[in-house]
Design a protein around this motif. Structure first.
Motif, PDB file in Angstrom:
ATOM      1  N   PRO A  85       2.998  -0.790  -1.955  1.00  0.00           N
ATOM      2  CA  PRO A  85       1.748  -1.447  -1.572  1.00  0.00           C
ATOM      3  C   PRO A  85       0.554  -0.689  -2.165  1.00  0.00           C
ATOM      4  O   PRO A  85      -0.019   0.211  -1.546  1.00  0.00           O
ATOM      5  CB  PRO A  85       1.762  -1.369  -0.039  1.00  0.00           C
ATOM      6  N   GLY A  86       0.171  -1.074  -3.374  1.00  0.00           N
ATOM      7  CA  GLY A  86      -0.844  -0.316  -4.095  1.00  0.00           C
ATOM      8  C   GLY A  86      -2.264  -0.516  -3.615  1.00  0.00           C
ATOM      9  O   GLY A  86      -3.151   0.251  -3.973  1.00  0.00           O
ATOM     10  N   GLY A  87      -2.505  -1.539  -2.818  1.00  0.00           N
ATOM     11  CA  GLY A  87      -3.843  -1.823  -2.319  1.00  0.00           C
ATOM     12  C   GLY A  87      -3.904  -3.238  -1.791  1.00  0.00           C
ATOM     13  O   GLY A  87      -2.875  -3.888  -1.606  1.00  0.00           O
ATOM     14  N   ASP A  88      -5.146  -3.720  -1.535  1.00  0.00           N
ATOM     15  CA  ASP A  88      -5.338  -5.069  -0.987  1.00  0.00           C
ATOM     16  C   ASP A  88      -4.520  -5.258   0.288  1.00  0.00           C
ATOM     17  O   ASP A  88      -3.833  -6.266   0.478  1.00  0.00           O
ATOM     18  CB  ASP A  88      -4.949  -6.144  -2.011  1.00  0.00           C
ATOM     19  N   VAL A  89      -4.627  -4.286   1.177  1.00  0.00           N
ATOM     20  CA  VAL A  89      -3.806  -4.306   2.399  1.00  0.00           C
ATOM     21  C   VAL A  89      -4.015  -5.575   3.226  1.00  0.00           C
ATOM     22  O   VAL A  89      -3.036  -6.132   3.751  1.00  0.00           O
ATOM     23  CB  VAL A  89      -4.062  -3.029   3.227  1.00  0.00           C
ATOM     24  N   PRO A  90      -5.252  -6.084   3.392  1.00  0.00           N
ATOM     25  CA  PRO A  90      -5.393  -7.337   4.157  1.00  0.00           C
ATOM     26  C   PRO A  90      -4.579  -8.491   3.568  1.00  0.00           C
ATOM     27  O   PRO A  90      -3.999  -9.292   4.312  1.00  0.00           O
ATOM     28  CB  PRO A  90      -6.899  -7.620   4.096  1.00  0.00           C
ATOM     29  N   ARG A  91      -4.513  -8.581   2.231  1.00  0.00           N
ATOM     30  CA  ARG A  91      -3.711  -9.636   1.595  1.00  0.00           C
ATOM     31  C   ARG A  91      -2.233  -9.430   1.882  1.00  0.00           C
ATOM     32  O   ARG A  91      -1.495 -10.402   2.133  1.00  0.00           O
ATOM     33  CB  ARG A  91      -3.941  -9.646   0.086  1.00  0.00           C
ATOM     34  N   ILE A  92      -1.786  -8.186   1.840  1.00  0.00           N
ATOM     35  CA  ILE A  92      -0.381  -7.903   2.127  1.00  0.00           C
ATOM     36  C   ILE A  92      -0.060  -8.276   3.571  1.00  0.00           C
ATOM     37  O   ILE A  92       0.957  -8.918   3.858  1.00  0.00           O
ATOM     38  CB  ILE A  92      -0.050  -6.426   1.855  1.00  0.00           C
ATOM     39  N   GLN A  93      -0.940  -7.891   4.488  1.00  0.00           N
ATOM     40  CA  GLN A  93      -0.724  -8.212   5.899  1.00  0.00           C
ATOM     41  C   GLN A  93      -0.692  -9.722   6.125  1.00  0.00           C
ATOM     42  O   GLN A  93       0.131 -10.229   6.906  1.00  0.00           O
ATOM     43  CB  GLN A  93      -1.830  -7.582   6.752  1.00  0.00           C
ATOM     44  N   GLU A 144      10.063  -2.888   8.549  1.00  0.00           N
ATOM     45  CA  GLU A 144      10.594  -1.660   9.126  1.00  0.00           C
ATOM     46  C   GLU A 144      10.243  -0.417   8.322  1.00  0.00           C
ATOM     47  O   GLU A 144      10.377   0.697   8.828  1.00  0.00           O
ATOM     48  CB  GLU A 144      12.118  -1.754   9.241  1.00  0.00           C
ATOM     49  N   LEU A 145       9.774  -0.619   7.077  1.00  0.00           N
ATOM     50  CA  LEU A 145       9.695   0.519   6.183  1.00  0.00           C
ATOM     51  C   LEU A 145       8.771   0.212   5.017  1.00  0.00           C
ATOM     52  O   LEU A 145       8.714  -0.917   4.539  1.00  0.00           O
ATOM     53  CB  LEU A 145      11.107   0.800   5.649  1.00  0.00           C
ATOM     54  N   VAL A 146       8.045   1.237   4.558  1.00  0.00           N
ATOM     55  CA  VAL A 146       7.327   1.181   3.291  1.00  0.00           C
ATOM     56  C   VAL A 146       8.054   2.104   2.317  1.00  0.00           C
ATOM     57  O   VAL A 146       8.302   3.271   2.626  1.00  0.00           O
ATOM     58  CB  VAL A 146       5.858   1.618   3.442  1.00  0.00           C
ATOM     59  N   LEU A 147       8.414   1.581   1.150  1.00  0.00           N
ATOM     60  CA  LEU A 147       9.112   2.356   0.126  1.00  0.00           C
ATOM     61  C   LEU A 147       8.215   2.510  -1.096  1.00  0.00           C
ATOM     62  O   LEU A 147       7.524   1.559  -1.486  1.00  0.00           O
ATOM     63  CB  LEU A 147      10.405   1.657  -0.301  1.00  0.00           C
ATOM     64  N   LEU A 148       8.257   3.693  -1.720  1.00  0.00           N
ATOM     65  CA  LEU A 148       7.457   3.973  -2.901  1.00  0.00           C
ATOM     66  C   LEU A 148       8.357   4.357  -4.066  1.00  0.00           C
ATOM     67  O   LEU A 148       9.303   5.127  -3.898  1.00  0.00           O
ATOM     68  CB  LEU A 148       6.479   5.109  -2.627  1.00  0.00           C
ATOM     69  N   THR A 149       8.031   3.817  -5.247  1.00  0.00           N
ATOM     70  CA  THR A 149       8.784   4.193  -6.437  1.00  0.00           C
ATOM     71  C   THR A 149       8.247   5.472  -7.064  1.00  0.00           C
ATOM     72  O   THR A 149       9.012   6.297  -7.549  1.00  0.00           O
ATOM     73  CB  THR A 149       8.763   3.075  -7.502  1.00  0.00           C
ATOM     74  N   HIS A 150       6.913   5.628  -7.099  1.00  0.00           N
ATOM     75  CA  HIS A 150       6.316   6.826  -7.686  1.00  0.00           C
ATOM     76  C   HIS A 150       4.891   6.984  -7.190  1.00  0.00           C
ATOM     77  O   HIS A 150       4.392   6.148  -6.428  1.00  0.00           O
ATOM     78  CB  HIS A 150       6.393   6.787  -9.215  1.00  0.00           C
ATOM     79  N   GLY A 151       4.234   8.067  -7.630  1.00  0.00           N
ATOM     80  CA  GLY A 151       2.993   8.478  -6.990  1.00  0.00           C
ATOM     81  C   GLY A 151       1.704   7.999  -7.607  1.00  0.00           C
ATOM     82  O   GLY A 151       0.633   8.471  -7.200  1.00  0.00           O
ATOM     83  N   HIS A 152       1.720   7.073  -8.549  1.00  0.00           N
ATOM     84  CA  HIS A 152       0.474   6.609  -9.142  1.00  0.00           C
ATOM     85  C   HIS A 152      -0.299   5.718  -8.169  1.00  0.00           C
ATOM     86  O   HIS A 152       0.286   4.955  -7.405  1.00  0.00           O
ATOM     87  CB  HIS A 152       0.742   5.858 -10.439  1.00  0.00           C
ATOM     88  N   LEU A 153      -1.627   5.812  -8.256  1.00  0.00           N
ATOM     89  CA  LEU A 153      -2.511   5.144  -7.311  1.00  0.00           C
ATOM     90  C   LEU A 153      -2.227   3.664  -7.167  1.00  0.00           C
ATOM     91  O   LEU A 153      -2.247   3.126  -6.048  1.00  0.00           O
ATOM     92  CB  LEU A 153      -3.962   5.348  -7.765  1.00  0.00           C
ATOM     93  N   ASP A 154      -1.960   2.965  -8.282  1.00  0.00           N
ATOM     94  CA  ASP A 154      -1.781   1.520  -8.211  1.00  0.00           C
ATOM     95  C   ASP A 154      -0.516   1.117  -7.468  1.00  0.00           C
ATOM     96  O   ASP A 154      -0.343  -0.055  -7.117  1.00  0.00           O
ATOM     97  CB  ASP A 154      -1.815   0.877  -9.603  1.00  0.00           C
ATOM     98  N   HIS A 155       0.355   2.089  -7.184  1.00  0.00           N
ATOM     99  CA  HIS A 155       1.582   1.816  -6.433  1.00  0.00           C
ATOM    100  C   HIS A 155       1.532   2.323  -4.999  1.00  0.00           C
ATOM    101  O   HIS A 155       2.296   1.857  -4.158  1.00  0.00           O
ATOM    102  CB  HIS A 155       2.787   2.426  -7.153  1.00  0.00           C
ATOM    103  N   VAL A 156       0.662   3.272  -4.727  1.00  0.00           N
ATOM    104  CA  VAL A 156       0.668   3.917  -3.405  1.00  0.00           C
ATOM    105  C   VAL A 156      -0.668   3.823  -2.675  1.00  0.00           C
ATOM    106  O   VAL A 156      -0.772   4.248  -1.531  1.00  0.00           O
ATOM    107  CB  VAL A 156       1.072   5.403  -3.515  1.00  0.00           C
TER     108      VAL A 156
END
Length: 214
Positions: free
Chosen positions: A31-39, A50-62
């Protein structure tokens, strides 16, 4: 299993809402951003995340991970610990692009290769695929012939390797030794752009196709 792609932020990064066989038990990947849209999308689909999963640490992904996880009261898992330095730089990354920041992100759990993330009837195998970033992870559901590969591999392209601690040779090795071994019929979701199959990239990807390495 169902998955729903929601490109978020100006980077059009593929945030994935992954639902298990019951149609409700779900994880949010990158979830890289736009949290209201995701919700909003979570509510429209009536998902129980149940879970948030991340592939890597770049801003557009986390960039939206902590905010979303706190709102949903779920943990954040991943990436692999070698990406700690990228997560520590989230405020600086956000400032560089004029974006809001939720601060340094500390995952609730780092993941390593060989672990299996269970989500309802799904079993997501964790692969460590460094090259784009040193702690980049890929999530594979072998039974469903599906994977989320982040910025390792794209349709017709591969991830950038010009960042600090990126490595082009590692990236190519991750793709050809780990992803290509998953089988030609496997469908993958990249970090940006359309989905593809392993077979399509083995045949036609100009950077890593089999013909390039004969």
């Amino acid at each position: 299993m169902k998955y729903h792609l929601l490109p978020v932020t100006a980077f059009q990064q593929n945030c994935t809402l992954l639902a298990a066989g019951d149609g409700r038990t779900a994880a949010v990947i990158d979830p890289g951003g736009d949290v209201p849209r995701i919700q909003q999308r979570i509510q429209q689909l009536d998902l129980q995340v149940e879970l948030v999963l991340l592939t890597h640490g770049h801003l557009d992904h986390v960039g939206g991970a902590r905010e979303l996880a706190d709102q949903l009261q779920v943990p954040v898992w991943g990436p692999q610990r070698e990406d700690q330095f990228w997560l520590d730089q989230i405020p600086a990354q956000a400032a560089a692009f004029g974006l809001p920041s939720s601060g340094v992100l500390q995952p609730d759990r780092w993941l390593v290769e060989g672990e299996v993330v269970e989500l309802g009837d799904l079993r997501l195998e964790v692969l460590h695929c460094p090259g784009h970033t040193p702690g980049h992870l890929v999530y594979v559901e072998r039974g469903q012939r599906w994977a989320q590969v982040g910025d390792v591999l794209f349709r017709g392209s591969i991830g950038r390797s010009d960042f600090p601690r990126s490595n082009h040779q590692q990236l190519v090795h991750s793709i050809r030794s780990k992803l290509f071994a998953l089988g030609d019929d496997l469908v993958f979701v990249p970090g940006h752009g359309p989905t593809s199959t392993i077979g399509e990239e083995r045949r036609n990807n100009p950077f890593v196709a089999d013909a390039r390495y004969r």
